[in-house]
Design an enzyme around this catalytic site. Sequence first.
Site, mmCIF file in Angstrom:
data_model
loop_
_atom_site.group_PDB
_atom_site.id
_atom_site.type_symbol
_atom_site.label_atom_id
_atom_site.label_comp_id
_atom_site.label_asym_id
_atom_site.label_seq_id
_atom_site.Cartn_x
_atom_site.Cartn_y
_atom_site.Cartn_z
ATOM 1 N N ASP A 39 -1.088 81.844 -1.992
ATOM 2 C CA ASP A 39 -1.906 81.547 -0.765
ATOM 3 C C ASP A 39 -1.882 82.680 0.287
ATOM 4 O O ASP A 39 -1.092 83.639 -0.109
ATOM 5 C CB ASP A 39 -0.885 80.228 0.239
ATOM 6 N N LYS A 40 -2.954 82.943 1.045
ATOM 7 C CA LYS A 40 -3.226 84.076 1.955
ATOM 8 C C LYS A 40 -2.275 84.143 2.965
ATOM 9 O O LYS A 40 -1.593 84.974 3.309
ATOM 10 C CB LYS A 40 -4.651 84.189 2.238
ATOM 11 N N THR A 43 -7.503 80.539 -0.695
ATOM 12 C CA THR A 43 -7.417 80.565 1.005
ATOM 13 C C THR A 43 -8.556 79.811 1.589
ATOM 14 O O THR A 43 -9.558 79.348 1.008
ATOM 15 C CB THR A 43 -7.506 81.782 1.589
ATOM 16 N N LYS A 81 -7.168 72.503 -2.857
ATOM 17 C CA LYS A 81 -6.488 73.270 -3.420
ATOM 18 C C LYS A 81 -5.647 72.930 -4.735
ATOM 19 O O LYS A 81 -5.567 73.873 -5.688
ATOM 20 C CB LYS A 81 -5.149 73.867 -2.615
ATOM 21 N N ASP A 102 3.287 78.580 1.537
ATOM 22 C CA ASP A 102 4.348 78.326 2.535
ATOM 23 C C ASP A 102 3.829 77.053 3.494
ATOM 24 O O ASP A 102 4.619 76.783 4.283
ATOM 25 C CB ASP A 102 4.557 79.483 3.393
#
Length: 651
Positions: free
Chosen positions: A348-349, A496, A524, A543
């Site tokens: 994830d970004k 992202t 996602k 996260d």
Amino acid sequence: MKHKHHDHHRHMIEDFKRRFIISIVLTVPIIILSPMIQQWIGIKVRFPGDIWVVWILSSVIFFYGGWPFLRGAYDEIRKNNLGMMTLIGLAISVSYAYSTAVVFGLTGKVFFWELVTLIDVMLLGHWIEMRSVLGASRALEKLAQLIPSKAHILDENGNVRDVPVSDLKHGDKVLIKPGERIPSDGTVIEGLSSVDESMLTGESVPVLKKPGDEVIGGSVNGEGSLVVKIEKVGEETYLSQIIRLVKEAQVSKSKTQDLANRAARYLTYTAIFVGVGTLIAWLLVGKNFTFALERMVTVMVIACPHALGLAIPLVVAVSTSIGATYGLLIRNRQAFEVARKLQAVIFDKTGTLTEGKFGITDIIVIDKEWDAEKVIKFAASVEKHSEHPIAQAIAKALKEEPLKVEDFEYIPGRGVKAKVQGFNISVVSPGYMKEKDISIDDSRVLEIVQTGKTVVFFLVNDSPVAVIALSDSIRQESKEAVRSLKDLGINVMMLTGDNCKVASWVSRELDLTDYFCEVLPDEKSYKIKEVKSKGYIVAMVGDGVNDAPALIEADVGIAIGAGTDIAIESADIILVRNDPRDVVNVIRLSKATYNKMIQNLWWAAGYNILAIPLAAGILYKYGILLSPAIGALLMSISTVVVAINSRLLKV
């Protein structure tokens, strides 16, 4: 219940130790009085009734020292799950029964010394095994000891009284004095101090805590006093969650463990079959019953899958403790074993590869009378008076005292302006520039805008002097993580919901293999499926709440420990530290753990495969014959080697 289980384990260790010591003391006269031993050492000690002394001492060792194995064999037979205890129980029972029959008149040869030394070695092996398992779990004990027993609670009048930590409730205010451990998770409401969180988060530098900051139970307060409002108690606390996750990991089923269990079960049946077959075969070729029985007993002793049963659990316990030390909490052992085979890692970004907050990335100076340092000094001094996130990001860039600002004015939706050292300073948005018809003819500005970064303009007396570009700052650790993963031959990708211009810029900066941009939260997991459909074994690192479906869909879900509870609960592995480089440590630990498991399986099963034919007497005509005692010794050496090899596990 946890303490009771732990105390029970310690009691069992002491029980095996006590049985071993008593048995080894009683073994000495048995060995001295054994004719075979006397013949070996060239002495002769005989007296009337000596065989009865040997029988009585051997009976004590059989029933007292051998009781754990007899009881274990009974439990296995009752559950129709024959295993190691069945083999030991059968071996010592046959030895004792046959030797006792000889004492009472049956023609034959007693081998009490083989029986008692077998029990001695087995007790020693179990004692060593249990001590090793206990040692592997000491990391949990150290974690549990971080919580103090007492807390200084403040009442409404400001009076302090000591209460047990277990009595703390949500909303209680506690005083933490310099050098004391924080009793539970909470928020600082008074005071200023540095807190050492290294044992919990791996952060080596003490963290400054001020009102509004969160503190973790178990961390050590520094030089100042703090008043903390308790937010979490008992099982809710960060430390309790870590202990729970590590315990879950220690009992989590392992694919390699399943393989070891199957091998042990098959080996048990093989040992019984080969043992009985050995007895019959030697009788058929004309050997006496004593010789044939001794061969059968030796086969069963050597074939005992003691080391095989120890091969995987010890490695699991040690690797779990090492992982906890490195801040890697393994919730799913099977997924952890898959990590060694990863071919693609998708990050994830925001908050994972990046800081998750704005920071200045570029300053383009247009007016040659100004430089970047001077631009930041003036711009940050003005922006310190604004609460806007962009303004705060610019203000944080100033590492010295701000300049004096006069006539500050906030322009809604457009920026800020003020007078600084006689200059009319404006820090404004592209909308303001368009509204005032102020243009900048500089190709560098166009390039920055095309990256998708947020751009603000620095004006002096309404003339453009510089352009400040901001973006979610890329972590320095991310660059190291990506480089290390690619060195391992792993494809590194990014997922992202941010716009594609920003994603492209981050991808270029980090030299990613690929990226997916403008992906909605519910999409996602589909992107993970898409990458898996190409044949890759995939890990997802995230996260946030919106990462949870992707974490579950991936072959290995890895949550950054600072993330949300939902992301953590969806993950297979948790990184306590908010550091993407720990993904590399996960892979390395997975590879090292698997290699150590395979080594142990070969030490255990491979040893048995070679030793069983020798125990059966296949090399008898060459003078090679293993007695039950030697078989027990060799088997226990295999167990000790497995235990030591497990403890040598390193990342």
